[in-house]
Design a protein around this motif. Structure first.
Motif, PDB file in Angstrom:
ATOM      1  N   THR A  21       0.866  -1.173   0.000  1.00 43.49           N
ATOM      2  CA  THR A  21       0.000   0.000   0.000  1.00 43.49           C
ATOM      3  C   THR A  21       0.904   1.225   0.000  1.00 43.49           C
ATOM      4  O   THR A  21       1.890   1.269   0.740  1.00 43.49           O
ATOM      5  N   ILE A  22       0.563   2.203  -0.832  1.00 40.12           N
ATOM      6  CA  ILE A  22       1.333   3.444  -0.907  1.00 40.12           C
ATOM      7  C   ILE A  22       0.366   4.604  -0.714  1.00 40.12           C
ATOM      8  O   ILE A  22      -0.708   4.632  -1.315  1.00 40.12           O
ATOM      9  N   ALA A  23       0.768   5.555   0.128  1.00 40.91           N
ATOM     10  CA  ALA A  23      -0.067   6.732   0.344  1.00 40.91           C
ATOM     11  C   ALA A  23       0.806   7.980   0.349  1.00 40.91           C
ATOM     12  O   ALA A  23       1.891   7.989   0.931  1.00 40.91           O
ATOM     13  N   TYR A  24       0.316   9.006  -0.312  1.00 37.22           N
ATOM     14  CA  TYR A  24       0.929  10.332  -0.211  1.00 37.22           C
ATOM     15  C   TYR A  24       0.161  11.087   0.858  1.00 37.22           C
ATOM     16  O   TYR A  24      -1.070  11.164   0.815  1.00 37.22           O
ATOM     17  N   ILE A  25       0.897  11.617   1.820  1.00 40.60           N
ATOM     18  CA  ILE A  25       0.272  12.265   2.969  1.00 40.60           C
ATOM     19  C   ILE A  25       0.897  13.641   3.188  1.00 40.60           C
ATOM     20  O   ILE A  25       1.939  13.956   2.613  1.00 40.60           O
ATOM     21  N   ALA A  26       0.276  14.440   4.035  1.00 40.52           N
ATOM     22  CA  ALA A  26       0.749  15.806   4.274  1.00 40.52           C
ATOM     23  C   ALA A  26       2.009  15.852   5.125  1.00 40.52           C
ATOM     24  O   ALA A  26       2.870  16.705   4.915  1.00 40.52           O
ATOM     25  N   ALA A  27       2.137  14.950   6.095  1.00 43.23           N
ATOM     26  CA  ALA A  27       3.293  15.007   6.993  1.00 43.23           C
ATOM     27  C   ALA A  27       3.500  13.667   7.667  1.00 43.23           C
ATOM     28  O   ALA A  27       2.567  12.860   7.788  1.00 43.23           O
ATOM     29  N   LEU A  28       4.727  13.444   8.108  1.00 39.70           N
ATOM     30  CA  LEU A  28       5.086  12.284   8.919  1.00 39.70           C
ATOM     31  C   LEU A  28       5.406  12.769  10.333  1.00 39.70           C
ATOM     32  O   LEU A  28       5.217  13.941  10.649  1.00 39.70           O
ATOM     33  N   GLY A  29       5.914  11.898  11.184  1.00 40.62           N
ATOM     34  CA  GLY A  29       6.128  12.206  12.589  1.00 40.62           C
ATOM     35  C   GLY A  29       7.113  13.319  12.889  1.00 40.62           C
ATOM     36  O   GLY A  29       7.015  13.973  13.923  1.00 40.62           O
ATOM     37  N   LEU A  30       8.076  13.532  12.006  1.00 38.42           N
ATOM     38  CA  LEU A  30       9.026  14.639  12.131  1.00 38.42           C
ATOM     39  C   LEU A  30       8.949  15.458  10.848  1.00 38.42           C
ATOM     40  O   LEU A  30       8.835  14.893   9.761  1.00 38.42           O
ATOM     41  N   PRO A  31       9.050  16.771  10.940  1.00 41.79           N
ATOM     42  CA  PRO A  31       8.853  17.603   9.744  1.00 41.79           C
ATOM     43  C   PRO A  31       9.851  17.343   8.619  1.00 41.79           C
ATOM     44  O   PRO A  31       9.519  17.552   7.449  1.00 41.79           O
ATOM     45  N   GLU A  32      11.056  16.878   8.940  1.00 41.15           N
ATOM     46  CA  GLU A  32      12.063  16.655   7.892  1.00 41.15           C
ATOM     47  C   GLU A  32      11.901  15.318   7.165  1.00 41.15           C
ATOM     48  O   GLU A  32      12.530  15.075   6.133  1.00 41.15           O
ATOM     49  N   LEU A  33      11.042  14.435   7.661  1.00 42.09           N
ATOM     50  CA  LEU A  33      10.854  13.128   7.036  1.00 42.09           C
ATOM     51  C   LEU A  33       9.996  13.231   5.791  1.00 42.09           C
ATOM     52  O   LEU A  33       8.968  13.917   5.788  1.00 42.09           O
ATOM     53  N   LYS A  34      10.423  12.511   4.742  1.00 36.64           N
ATOM     54  CA  LYS A  34       9.698  12.508   3.474  1.00 36.64           C
ATOM     55  C   LYS A  34       9.152  11.136   3.124  1.00 36.64           C
ATOM     56  O   LYS A  34       8.313  11.021   2.239  1.00 36.64           O
ATOM     57  N   ILE A  35       9.644  10.082   3.812  1.00 40.97           N
ATOM     58  CA  ILE A  35       9.188   8.719   3.519  1.00 40.97           C
ATOM     59  C   ILE A  35       9.296   7.869   4.778  1.00 40.97           C
ATOM     60  O   ILE A  35      10.183   8.095   5.619  1.00 40.97           O
ATOM     61  N   GLU A  36       8.368   6.936   4.893  1.00 41.63           N
ATOM     62  CA  GLU A  36       8.391   5.953   5.969  1.00 41.63           C
ATOM     63  C   GLU A  36       7.863   4.647   5.393  1.00 41.63           C
ATOM     64  O   GLU A  36       6.868   4.651   4.665  1.00 41.63           O
ATOM     65  N   ILE A  37       8.550   3.542   5.701  1.00 39.59           N
ATOM     66  CA  ILE A  37       8.165   2.238   5.155  1.00 39.59           C
ATOM     67  C   ILE A  37       8.065   1.233   6.304  1.00 39.59           C
ATOM     68  O   ILE A  37       9.025   1.035   7.045  1.00 39.59           O
ATOM     69  N   GLU A  38       6.899   0.606   6.388  1.00 45.96           N
ATOM     70  CA  GLU A  38       6.615  -0.392   7.419  1.00 45.96           C
ATOM     71  C   GLU A  38       6.581  -1.770   6.764  1.00 45.96           C
ATOM     72  O   GLU A  38       6.017  -1.924   5.676  1.00 45.96           O
ATOM     73  N   LEU A  39       7.158  -2.764   7.432  1.00 39.61           N
ATOM     74  CA  LEU A  39       7.203  -4.125   6.930  1.00 39.61           C
ATOM     75  C   LEU A  39       6.385  -5.067   7.811  1.00 39.61           C
ATOM     76  O   LEU A  39       6.493  -5.015   9.031  1.00 39.61           O
ATOM     77  N   TRP A  40       5.612  -5.915   7.172  1.00 43.80           N
ATOM     78  CA  TRP A  40       4.940  -7.019   7.847  1.00 43.80           C
ATOM     79  C   TRP A  40       5.604  -8.278   7.309  1.00 43.80           C
ATOM     80  O   TRP A  40       5.747  -8.437   6.088  1.00 43.80           O
ATOM     81  N   CYS A  41       6.038  -9.147   8.204  1.00 39.83           N
ATOM     82  CA  CYS A  41       6.806 -10.327   7.806  1.00 39.83           C
ATOM     83  C   CYS A  41       6.215 -11.586   8.403  1.00 39.83           C
ATOM     84  O   CYS A  41       5.567 -11.550   9.459  1.00 39.83           O
TER      85      CYS A  41
END
Length: 130
Positions: free
Chosen positions: A107-127
């Protein structure tokens, strides 16, 4: 031994990218979910450029899998959040180094912000651990 099976139902359109519509995990497999990995380097610095953050994020994903003695083929689901348009040529290059012909669900989503203002991407893994 049972294995993780990734499929794309024939009665629907093929995925628009390198992922599978369905990932089936056999009964009894362990479930490991990671926190969202971000683009920090080993010193906690966050580069300004998205592609540098992507590179660091993949390095961090590799380390979190390694810490659990897992390989990329253990990944069954990936959630990607980005605050700006992803350079798909760059991300796909790294993605295809991880997953050669069997892709996890994504799943990919474009969002307004992440947890810190300088972050541009976050990737979560389910294994799944077999």
């Amino acid at each position: 031994m049972e294995r993780i099976v990734r499929t794309n139902p024939r009665l629907m359109h093929e995925p628009v990218g390198n992922y599978s519509h369905v990932t089936r995990v056999p009964k009894g497999a362990g479930l490991i979910v990671t926190a969202g990995q971000i683009g920090t380097d080993m010193n906690g610095n966050v580069p300004n450029q998205l592609n540098e953050q992507i590179k660091n994020t993949f390095a961090n994903m590799k380390q979190v899998l390694k810490s659990e003695r897992l390989l990329p083929d253990s990944v069954i689901k990936v959630n990607v959040w980005a605050t700006e348009e992803i350079d798909w040529d760059y991300l796909d290059q790294l993605w295809n180094e991880w997953f050669t012909d069997e892709y996890p669900s994504m799943t990919i989503a474009y969002i307004a912000a992440l947890g810190l203002p300088e972050l541009k991407i976050e990737i979560e893994l389910w294994c799944a651990e077999l």
